[in-house]
Motif scaffolding. Structure first.
Motif, short mmCIF file in Angstrom:
data_model
loop_
_atom_site.label_atom_id
_atom_site.label_comp_id
_atom_site.label_asym_id
_atom_site.label_seq_id
_atom_site.Cartn_x
_atom_site.Cartn_y
_atom_site.Cartn_z
N LYS A 62 -1.85 -14.78 -11.58
CA LYS A 62 -1.92 -13.79 -12.67
C LYS A 62 -3.37 -13.42 -12.99
N GLU A 63 -4.23 -14.40 -12.92
CA GLU A 63 -5.63 -14.22 -13.28
C GLU A 63 -6.29 -13.05 -12.54
N VAL A 64 -6.05 -12.99 -11.22
CA VAL A 64 -6.74 -11.98 -10.42
C VAL A 64 -6.33 -10.57 -10.83
N SER A 65 -5.05 -10.35 -11.05
CA SER A 65 -4.67 -8.98 -11.40
C SER A 65 -5.17 -8.63 -12.80
N ASN A 66 -5.14 -9.58 -13.73
CA ASN A 66 -5.72 -9.31 -15.05
C ASN A 66 -7.18 -8.92 -14.92
N PHE A 67 -7.89 -9.69 -14.13
CA PHE A 67 -9.33 -9.46 -13.95
C PHE A 67 -9.59 -8.05 -13.43
N LEU A 98 0.81 -1.21 0.00
CA LEU A 98 0.00 0.00 0.00
C LEU A 98 0.85 1.27 0.00
N ASN A 99 2.06 1.17 0.56
CA ASN A 99 2.83 2.39 0.76
C ASN A 99 4.06 2.54 -0.13
N ASP A 100 4.28 1.64 -1.08
CA ASP A 100 5.45 1.89 -1.91
C ASP A 100 5.09 2.87 -3.04
N GLU A 101 6.05 3.11 -3.94
CA GLU A 101 5.90 4.26 -4.83
C GLU A 101 5.38 3.94 -6.23
N SER A 102 5.02 2.69 -6.47
CA SER A 102 4.61 2.32 -7.83
C SER A 102 3.20 2.80 -8.14
N THR A 103 2.81 2.63 -9.40
CA THR A 103 1.46 3.02 -9.82
C THR A 103 0.44 2.02 -9.28
N VAL A 104 -0.83 2.41 -9.34
CA VAL A 104 -1.90 1.52 -8.88
C VAL A 104 -1.84 0.19 -9.62
N GLU A 105 -1.64 0.26 -10.92
CA GLU A 105 -1.60 -0.98 -11.70
C GLU A 105 -0.48 -1.90 -11.22
N GLU A 106 0.69 -1.34 -11.03
CA GLU A 106 1.81 -2.17 -10.55
C GLU A 106 1.54 -2.71 -9.15
N LYS A 107 0.99 -1.85 -8.30
CA LYS A 107 0.66 -2.27 -6.95
C LYS A 107 -0.25 -3.50 -6.98
N ILE A 108 -1.28 -3.44 -7.81
CA ILE A 108 -2.24 -4.54 -7.87
C ILE A 108 -1.56 -5.81 -8.38
N LYS A 109 -0.74 -5.66 -9.41
CA LYS A 109 -0.03 -6.84 -9.93
C LYS A 109 0.83 -7.48 -8.85
N ASN A 110 1.62 -6.65 -8.17
CA ASN A 110 2.51 -7.18 -7.14
C ASN A 110 1.74 -7.79 -5.98
N PHE A 111 0.77 -7.02 -5.52
CA PHE A 111 0.06 -7.47 -4.33
C PHE A 111 -0.66 -8.79 -4.54
N THR A 112 -1.47 -8.86 -5.58
CA THR A 112 -2.26 -10.09 -5.79
C THR A 112 -1.34 -11.29 -5.97
N SER A 113 -0.30 -11.11 -6.73
CA SER A 113 0.61 -12.24 -6.95
C SER A 113 1.29 -12.67 -5.65
N ASN A 114 1.80 -11.71 -4.91
CA ASN A 114 2.47 -12.05 -3.65
C ASN A 114 1.51 -12.64 -2.63
N TYR A 115 0.36 -12.04 -2.51
CA TYR A 115 -0.56 -12.48 -1.47
C TYR A 115 -1.11 -13.87 -1.75
N ILE A 116 -1.42 -14.14 -3.02
CA ILE A 116 -1.94 -15.47 -3.34
C ILE A 116 -0.85 -16.52 -3.16
N THR A 117 0.39 -16.18 -3.52
CA THR A 117 1.51 -17.08 -3.24
C THR A 117 1.59 -17.40 -1.75
N PHE A 118 1.46 -16.36 -0.96
CA PHE A 118 1.50 -16.53 0.49
C PHE A 118 0.32 -17.39 0.99
N MET A 119 -0.84 -17.15 0.45
CA MET A 119 -2.04 -17.91 0.85
C MET A 119 -1.91 -19.39 0.51
N ILE A 120 -1.29 -19.67 -0.64
CA ILE A 120 -1.09 -21.07 -1.02
C ILE A 120 -0.22 -21.77 0.03
#
Lengths: 214, 214
Positions: free
Chosen positions: B202-207, B86-108
């Motif tokens: 990948k699916e979630v951020s694309n969506f 939430l607090n790094d400097e990237s754009t919203v799009e990048e944030k969403i890509k990073n977050f969803t991918s990292n969080y789902i990896t973590f959830m798995i």
DNA sequence: GTCTATAGCCAGATAGAC
DNA sequence: GTCTATCTGGCTATAGAC
């Protein structure tokens, strides 16, 4: 003869919602939903129903059977609506509009239901095996076929039906399960949370359709 | 002198993960996550740790304190990642890509965590009050501002930041909470479910991005 | 059908030896 | 620090009067 007539009178006075059995079921629902199977106390349910603990065992032999009655009732509220939507004849877009709006409306009315059902299924996975047997159990085959058809015809962007289905129910259900967390993250109170949920009746379908419409 | 040296040797043999305290915490985590505070038994935790029940009370005065230790530890795994993104400097799009991918990896890796945390917060809302005090508690103000800015500049379609935030975490977290239900609805087994979750990285951020990108 | 009283068990917590 | 043995309270479930 007189006693029969008097009994009849007494029975008439009680509405269907006032019989001991329904009093118990309602009380049990409230307590089980708040505390779960393990956290609930038979005494607490009796108090909530305004009757005696022994009477619980008279109507439902034991705690497990009382719980099962409550659980099956809760689940049977959640599932059929899913089925209705999945199997009617409208387009995917209409289906999504109807489903999200109806389901979120329902969730606003029964916000504790999904947490209860999912928690208890995780605690005791046997439940799901039993539920799957029932003919009313939701079936998404028709929805899957329809999504594939509309993708092939170019009405929808490329998306897997199963992922779309997961996305739809996630967006409808999770906010209610995670309510305390979300309220904390958004640093907000019940009033504003409810406003957000109210808005989601339209917001969610817009969000999904924006994403998939070709 | 000899005994001191021998004790030292014994302590050296134990890796940090083999002290009684960490054995207990690990065992407690496993049992509490499976059964919750109310369903867990101190005896079961002792057995899982391979030690005696009395020792649990020696290290953690009572069940509640042992539970609190496990809970806080679990929560502190979930929250900081949210904050990072939430607090790094990237754009919203990048944030969403990073977050969803990292969080789902973590959830798995930790599929039982969200259920545990959310369930216990619902059972005892006091927890959240305590958690909010901490400075590491996720704050979405920056994210909200950023979304509003990008909407105004026309990079993103009109969407409320709070709704977008709710959508993001719903899509990441719910599938793991509802796993038994989803498996039943999709009429599928663990293998295929895991494949679906893998694809969601990948699916979630694309969506999401499909939906909001102008 | 509804109640009071109690049986019987089980789980959390402590005492005290080593 | 670690164990065995035990206390104590609370909870489900039943017995039995009305």
């Amino acid at each position: 003869m007189l006693t029969i007539w008097l009994n009849h009178l007494v029975k008439m006075k009680k509405s269907k919602d006032d019989t001991s059995e329904t009093l118990i079921l309602n009380a049990a629902k409230n307590i089980f939903i708040k505390k779960g199977m393990d956290g609930a106390r038979m005494q607490e349910i009796a108090d909530e129903a305004g009757i005696n603990k022994a009477l619980l065992h008279y109507y439902f032999r034991n705690k497990q059977q009382l719980f099962d009655a409550v659980f099956l009732n809760a689940f049977s509220l959640l599932a059929p609506q899913l089925n209705d939507i999945l199997n009617d004849e409208s387009t995917v877009e209409e289906k999504i509009k109807n489903f999200t709006s109806n389901y979120i409306t329902f969730m606003i009315k029964h916000p504790y239901l999904p947490n209860f059902v999912i928690q208890e299924i995780n605690r005791n996975p046997e439940f799901i095996i039993e539920l799957r047997q029932k003919p009313q159990f939701p079936n998404i085959e028709k929805f899957k076929l329809q999504v594939r058809t509309e993708v092939n015809k170019g009405y929808l962007k490329q998306i897997e039906a199963e992922q779309l289905f997961i996305n739809i129910i996630s967006l409808c259900i999770f906010p209610f399960m995670g309510k305390p967390l979300i309220k904390a993250f958004l640093n907000t109170e019940d009033d504003h949370f409810n406003t957000l949920m109210e808005a989601r009746k339209k917001e969610v379908s817009n969000f999904i359709i924006n994403s998939i419409k070709a």
